[in-house]
Design an enzyme around this catalytic site. Structure first.
Site, PDB file in Angstrom:
ATOM      1  N   GLU A  72      -6.299  30.413   3.874  1.00 63.57           N
ATOM      2  CA  GLU A  72      -6.819  31.490   4.735  1.00 63.57           C
ATOM      3  C   GLU A  72      -8.261  31.213   5.141  1.00 63.57           C
ATOM      4  OE1 GLU A  72      -5.907  35.208   6.584  1.00 63.57           O
ATOM      5  OE2 GLU A  72      -4.661  33.894   5.363  1.00 63.57           O
TER       6      GLU A  72
ATOM      7  N   TYR B 213       2.505  38.282 -26.764  1.00 65.88           N
ATOM      8  CA  TYR B 213       1.543  37.207 -27.067  1.00 65.88           C
ATOM      9  C   TYR B 213       1.995  36.497 -28.333  1.00 65.88           C
ATOM     10  CZ  TYR B 213      -2.924  34.775 -27.052  1.00 65.88           C
ATOM     11  OH  TYR B 213      -3.885  33.809 -27.022  1.00 65.88           O
TER      12      TYR B 213
ATOM     13  N   ALA C  99      -7.654  26.080  15.552  1.00 67.23           N
ATOM     14  CA  ALA C  99      -6.483  26.001  14.678  1.00 67.23           C
ATOM     15  C   ALA C  99      -5.341  26.862  15.187  1.00 67.23           C
ATOM     16  CB  ALA C  99      -6.877  26.423  13.265  1.00 67.23           C
TER      17      ALA C  99
ATOM     18  N   LYS D  76      -5.626  40.571   1.879  1.00 63.80           N
ATOM     19  CA  LYS D  76      -4.395  39.804   2.106  1.00 63.80           C
ATOM     20  C   LYS D  76      -3.411  40.043   0.960  1.00 63.80           C
ATOM     21  CE  LYS D  76      -2.594  36.985   5.138  1.00 63.80           C
ATOM     22  NZ  LYS D  76      -3.097  35.717   5.619  1.00 63.80           N
TER      23      LYS D  76
END
Length: 751
Positions: A132, A35, A193, A90
């Site tokens: 999705e 950082y 689709a 997913k």
């Protein structure tokens, strides 16, 4: 099932994913680099050259899985927040199968304009976007607009995933039934689709558009319905100039049926109305348009059946596609996932289904037979080879089509992909490449065993060695045919003409060890381990593998009696290579010497270090005990201590070695450097020599099972010529790996 799933998801920590760091954060300096102030340096570099984000950040391996939850599979429009478990899932699949990191993002947006603007604003974060569970027709518009607007690949998996996987299945199904894609008549149930994308993809594969009949809930899509405004701009491209009808009418005389609609809408009579040897892809979930058993029983000829379910053959599962397609796309930094890349993925999957299936995959699916044919037309999701076949094919297609922003060498790329799956693959690649540079003849003593035959076919196909199968010639040829292998094996049948000469050789070697001429003849004729050992000893082959169907001691005895140990060796030993995520350790002796003295320990250390170098590992050896450098003084601790002393004082030893020491001392740097600063080991040991067989066997198995290590071996060291003894129950990949080790051994002995 619901209760188990809820418990699975809520167990602390809730959900299925977490963020983990990839760099050290143990010191103040680490935090300063991670950082402030260190992070300023890469920020300045990226500000000056935006593409440097791929070098200094996770962008190149980060995909956004983005949904509004408007069309979640099997659940419908449940909203953004309720879809989060699916999107997390997913992400799990991306990571599990292709080592791709994911941020799942659920947008509470129904307006396509707002959705597109929100996703477009995140382009700097991601290397790719996976859309999705977005309802049609919005999903078409959203994907098209984002693809036009973004410079990273955008992929709506609900459309293209099913298209690619079922396309691979169609390629193989058509081949099996002897039909050309250009002649197929295809009926579709469903016009959303997935159906539209699948039909378009089939056209790309070679199915004429005019041969596709598509149905929605109201029947066949016709030009009359399109002109009346019933159809949207996406599915009207499949409207036919013909009569109205329903799914039953569309299926009559069709060669293939593709179901992406609702469960139970197809009857056996409808399947019987199709053309000869029909292809039936009933992919509605969780209930297919027609059940697997029903479809297969509907007629007497070949029915090639696929569903979306895992409990039946030929599951069309999108996980065979998206992780590997994105892997290939990310690794060449594509601007899109184009049609050429999708076609390449389908062909790669179709080709993989024709290859011999690994034992690990067969076991994962209940030991059911998996061989190319009507019940196996696409690979299984747990087949790790999918990564090495699909991702390179996609990457190559991206390069050739101009979608890639960087190029790569495909062979080198496969090696990088293997390294992602574990250190063992990376280490074995070193040996495999060496083996391929100069393949040697390797005798496989148990040549009639099915697993050995499959391994021999792979060894030859991959150019690792030249396998020689020992056993009954007719039986081996029959096994090759039954397995469907395109393999013409080199076979030596002990019943053949070499038997007498081999018996004489064995008798000459063992006549003063209690073996008569008649016994030698019997052993050569009846025991392929002795036959193979004589082959190696005579130089008729360069190396030998045995032991798959025998206990280790009985398999080891013939080569020890016939081949013996090397001129500079008095003892043989068994070594395992254990690979962890970022570490490799060689352990010995785990299979041969029960109670080694200092002479044995010294020699085993030498041979194990030599073996490590064959894997391009510079050895650092520790001789283990339950004491550290004399903290306990007895006969047991003196043996490793004395062996270590001899090795340190030997001017020919060019690697660091020390002992005796406890196992944690040997492998933990802080213990070595902080507590025992005098040790010869400046870094943790990677060669561990156990004090006896009992400790070695227990130790390597604990490391393997509890430490999560992959084990390769046992590799036999100290033999006069390359001989390795397999473990009972080894899989094809284990045999192939050991064949590579044997080949490299033979190369070294010939040099």
């Amino acid at each position: 099932m619901d209760e188990d799933a809820l418990e699975y998801h809520k167990t602390d920590p809730p959900g299925k994913i977490e963020i983990s760091t990839t760099k050290s954060t143990n010191t103040q300096r680490d935090l300063s680099l991670a950082y402030s102030p260190g992070v300023a340096a890469p920020c300045r570099e990226i500000a000056a050259e935006p593409d440097d984000a791929y070098q200094y950040t996770t962008k190149g391996n980060l995909v956004g899985v983005i949904s509004n939850g408007s069309a979640v599979l099997g659940l419908g429009d449940i909203g953004a927040q309720a879809s989060k478990p699916v999107m997390e899932g997913k992400g799990v699949l991306f990571k599990r199968f292709a080592d791709i990191d994911v941020f799942d993002i659920e947008l509470d947006l129904d307006d396509p304009d707002a959705f597109v603007e929100s996703v477009a604003a995140m382009e700097s974060t991601f290397g790719g976007i996976n859309l999705e569970d977005i309802a049609a027709p919005d999903c078409f518009e959203i994907e098209e607009r984002l693809r036009d607007r973004l410079s990273v690949p955008v992929f709506h998996d609900d459309q293209h995933g099913t298209a690619i996987i079922s396309g691979a299945a169609l390629l193989n199904a058509a081949e099996i039934v002897g039909k050309d894609l250009a002649d197929l008549e295809v009926a579709f149930a469903g016009a959303g689709a997935a159906a539209v994308a699948t039909a378009k993809f089939y056209v790309s594969l070679g199915v004429p558009r005019e041969n596709i009949t598509m149905c929605d809930i109201d029947g066949i899509l016709t030009t009359e319905r399109a002109e009346s405004g019933e159809l949207n701009e996406y599915n009207r491209q499949f409207a036919r100039n013909g009569p109205d009808g329903d799914v039953a009418d569309a299926m009559e005389d069709a060669d293939a049926f593709v179901g992406l609609s609702a469960g139970g809408i197809v009857s056996q009579e409808m399947v019987r109305s199709m053309a000869d040897d029909p292809i039936v892809f009933a992919m509605a979930n969780p209930e297919p348009e027609i059940g697997y058993e029903e479809a297969k029983a509907a007629r007497d000829d070949t029915v090639i059946m696929a569903t979306g379910r895992s409990d039946y053959p030929n599951q069309v599962n999108n996980v065979l596609g998206f992780p590997f397609i994105f892997r290939g796309a990310l690794d060449v930094r594509t601007t899109e996932i184009n049609e050429e890349m999708k076609i390449a993925a389908a062909h790669a999957l179709a080709d993989l289904a024709k290859q011999d299936v690994p034992d690990s995959v067969v076991k994962a699916y209940g030991d059911q037979p998996l061989q190319f044919g009507p019940d196996y037309i696409i690979p299984k999701p747990l087949d790790t080879r999918v990564l090495f076949e699909v991702a390179p094919a996609v990457a190559q297609a991206a390069i050739e089509s101009g979608a890639a922003r960087i190029e790569l060498d495909v062979d080198e790329y496969v090696e990088r992909l293997e390294a992602r799956l574990g250190k063992s693959r990376e280490m074995m690649r070193v040996v495999l490449n060496k083996a391929k540079s100069d393949p040697k003849r390797i005798a496989l003593a148990e040549g009639t065993d099915e697993t050995i035959v499959r391994a021999a076919a792979q060894i030859e196909e991959r150019g690792i060695a030249k396998p020689v199968l020992i056993g009954d010639e007719n039986e081996i040829h029959s096994t090759v045919v039954n397995l469907g292998l395109e393999f013409d094996p080199d076979i030596v049948d002990p019943a053949g003409g070499e038997c007498e000469a081999y018996a004489d050789h064995l008798y000459e070697r063992r006549q003063r060890d209690g073996i008569t001429q008649r016994e030698a003849e019997s052993l050569i004729r009846d025991d392929t381990n002795y036959f193979g050992s004589v082959m190696v000893d005579r130089g008729d082959v360069d190396a030998m593998l045995t032991g798959l169907t025998n206990h280790y001691p009985s398999a080891l005895r013939p080569p020890l009696q016939v081949v013996g140990t090397a001129d500079d060796a008095e003892y043989a030993a068994g070594v395992y290579m254990l690979t962890f995520k970022n570490r490799v350790i060689f352990v010995a002796d785990a299979t041969v010497n029960q109670a080694p003295d200092e002479d044995v320990l010294e020699e085993v250390t030498r041979h194990t270090a030599e073996l490590a170098r064959r894997f391009d590992v510079e050895p650092r050896a520790a001789l283990l005990s339950y004491s550290d450098f004399g903290s306990v003084d007895n006969e047991g601790t003196r043996k490793p201590s004395e062996a270590a002393r001899r090795l340190r004082e030997d001017s020919d030893i060019d690697f660091p070695v020390d002992g005796e020491m406890q196992a944690d001392t040997a492998v933990l740097e802080e213990m070595l450097t902080d507590t025992y600063e005098f040790t010869e080991l400046e870094r943790p040991a990677n060669v561990l020599i156990f004090p006896n067989l009992e400790a070695g066997n227990i130790g390597y198995k604990l490391l393997q099972r509890l430490g999560g290590a992959d084990a390769i071996g046992p590799m036999l060291v100290g033999m006069d010529k390359p001989v390795h003894v397999l473990q009972r129950g080894d899989e094809v990949k284990d045999i192939v790996n050991l064949a590579a080790v044997a080949t490299v051994d033979a190369q070294d002995s010939h040099s």
